[in-house]
Design a protein around this motif. Structure first.
Motif, short mmCIF file in Angstrom:
data_model
loop_
_atom_site.label_atom_id
_atom_site.label_comp_id
_atom_site.label_asym_id
_atom_site.label_seq_id
_atom_site.Cartn_x
_atom_site.Cartn_y
_atom_site.Cartn_z
N ALA A 138 7.43 -3.14 7.81
CA ALA A 138 6.23 -3.96 8.04
C ALA A 138 5.16 -3.12 8.75
N VAL A 139 3.93 -3.20 8.26
CA VAL A 139 2.84 -2.41 8.82
C VAL A 139 1.93 -3.33 9.61
N THR A 140 1.73 -3.04 10.88
CA THR A 140 0.85 -3.87 11.70
C THR A 140 -0.49 -3.15 11.88
N ARG A 141 -1.51 -3.91 12.33
CA ARG A 141 -2.82 -3.30 12.54
C ARG A 141 -2.74 -2.19 13.60
N ALA A 142 -2.01 -2.48 14.68
CA ALA A 142 -1.87 -1.48 15.75
C ALA A 142 -1.14 -0.25 15.21
N GLY A 143 -0.11 -0.52 14.39
CA GLY A 143 0.66 0.57 13.79
C GLY A 143 -0.24 1.48 12.98
N ARG A 144 -1.11 0.87 12.19
CA ARG A 144 -2.01 1.63 11.33
C ARG A 144 -2.85 2.65 12.12
N GLU A 145 -3.30 2.24 13.28
CA GLU A 145 -4.09 3.15 14.12
C GLU A 145 -3.25 4.34 14.55
N GLY A 169 -6.19 15.07 5.37
CA GLY A 169 -6.94 13.90 4.93
C GLY A 169 -6.06 12.70 4.59
N LEU A 170 -4.78 12.77 4.90
CA LEU A 170 -3.87 11.66 4.53
C LEU A 170 -4.15 10.40 5.36
N GLU A 171 -4.84 10.57 6.48
CA GLU A 171 -5.15 9.40 7.32
C GLU A 171 -6.08 8.43 6.60
N ASN A 172 -6.74 8.90 5.54
CA ASN A 172 -7.62 8.01 4.76
C ASN A 172 -6.93 7.48 3.50
N ARG A 173 -5.63 7.77 3.37
CA ARG A 173 -4.91 7.35 2.16
C ARG A 173 -3.61 6.62 2.51
N LEU A 174 -3.72 5.74 3.53
CA LEU A 174 -2.50 5.08 4.03
C LEU A 174 -1.77 4.26 2.98
N GLN A 175 -2.53 3.72 2.02
CA GLN A 175 -1.89 2.83 1.05
C GLN A 175 -1.50 3.53 -0.26
N MET A 176 -1.58 4.85 -0.24
CA MET A 176 -1.19 5.59 -1.44
C MET A 176 0.34 5.74 -1.50
N ARG A 177 0.89 5.61 -2.70
CA ARG A 177 2.34 5.80 -2.83
C ARG A 177 2.67 7.28 -2.61
N VAL A 178 3.75 7.53 -1.89
CA VAL A 178 4.11 8.89 -1.53
C VAL A 178 4.46 9.73 -2.76
N GLY A 179 4.94 9.07 -3.81
CA GLY A 179 5.25 9.78 -5.05
C GLY A 179 4.04 10.46 -5.68
N MET A 180 2.83 10.07 -5.27
CA MET A 180 1.61 10.66 -5.83
C MET A 180 1.23 11.95 -5.10
N LEU A 181 1.87 12.24 -3.98
CA LEU A 181 1.48 13.41 -3.19
C LEU A 181 2.08 14.70 -3.76
N SER A 182 1.46 15.83 -3.43
CA SER A 182 2.00 17.13 -3.84
C SER A 182 3.22 17.46 -2.97
#
Ligand code: ATP
Length: 263
Positions: free
Chosen positions: A118-125, A137-150
């Motif tokens: 579970a992701v909370t607002r405080a957690g996100r920060e 730059g991953l801090e701007n892609r929190l909702q990206m699936r990890v399988g898409m990363l290099s």
């Protein structure tokens, strides 16, 4: 912090194929020690990490973490103290979950069950702040699936997940070997930074001599299940790859792993 006392590990004991992978190996890491490990093929480097993590039971000796004898503790129990980053960038993260879900699981490590991913607002920060240290730059892609990363980005995330909860011992298992040189360089830098930031106690197996010299405050060389050379903090500051090769050539019958990278 970590102590191996006369640890022995045999494979196929009592058969013609018997292999003594660790031969009464003793090693102590004090809090904040970062020990790099090099050696020959089949020297027992991975087996040592597997014995510390609890993946393999020992045939003799004991493993002590934070003053607690964990020799008989199974791997899942030791996970509260031991974190590991593997060679395979795919091994440390879940590809079908997002970056923030992966972090939610990792950051709650050791805090009991319940909230899971579970992701909370405080957690996100907290995740954004931690991810920013990677400078990818991953801090701007929190909702990206990890399988898409290099591979390099995934390994950076694995490293963050392994180190953030400040394990008692961090095991790095050739964790840059599968990456191209520039990504390996990045992960090497991030490793040094993460260990320093959290004052972690770490053990890193590597075939990269430059990395073995650059990172950590101590270095050990293994051969045939034993430690054949220990380089202390003072000596490590001035040691060169050539000097290490020279030391290795003095050991009868030993040759450095054929995967050794000299620069
Ligand atoms: N699961 C296993 N089953 C049987 N033998 C094993 C197993 N794991 C390791 N060994 C043997 O134990 C010895 C030590 O292997 P280990 O993988 O720990 O060496 P290493 O130093 O990590 O080698 P490398 O640098 O080549 O990866 C070798 O002789 C190896 O063949």
């Amino acid at each position: 912090m970590l102590s191996l006392d006369q640890v022995t590990k045999r494979f196929f004991p009592g058969t013609v194929n018997e292999r003594v992978a660790l031969d009464q190996l003793s090693l102590t890491l004090n809090e904040g020690d970062f020990v790099t490990v090099i050696g020959s093929n089949g020297a027992g480097k991975s087996t040592m990490l597997n014995v510390i993590s609890g993946r393999y039971p020992t045939d003799g000796g004991c493993v002590v973490i934070d003053g607690k004898d964990v020799t008989k503790s199974p791997e899942h129990k030791r996970a509260a103290w031991v974190a590991r980053v593997f060679q395979d960038p795919m091994a440390g993260t879940s590809p079908h979950l997002t970056i923030e879900e992966n972090l939610a699981i990792a950051f709650r490590r050791g805090q009991g069950r319940g909230l899971g991913m579970a992701v909370t607002r405080a957690g996100r920060e907290v995740y954004r702040e931690a991810l920013a240290t990677l400078e990818l730059g991953l801090e701007n892609r929190l909702q990206m699936r990890v399988g898409m990363l290099s591979g390099g980005q995934r390994q950076a995330l694995s490293l963050l997940m392994a180190t953030y909860a400040q394990p008692s011992i961090l095991l790095l298992d050739e964790h840059t070997a599968a990456l191209d040189p520039s990504r390996a360089e990045l992960i090497t830098r991030l490793t040094g930074e993460a260990v320093a930031r959290h004052n972690l106690t770490a053990l890193m197996v590597t075939h990269n001599m430059h990395q073995a010299i650059e990172l950590g405050n101590r270095l050990i060389m293994m051969h045939e299940g034993r430690i054949v050379l220990e380089v202390d903090e003072a000596a490590k500051r001035s040691i060169t790859a050539e000097a290490l090769l020279e030391e290795f050539s003095k050991i009868k019958g030993a040759s450095l792993s054929d995967r050794t990278l000299l620069d």
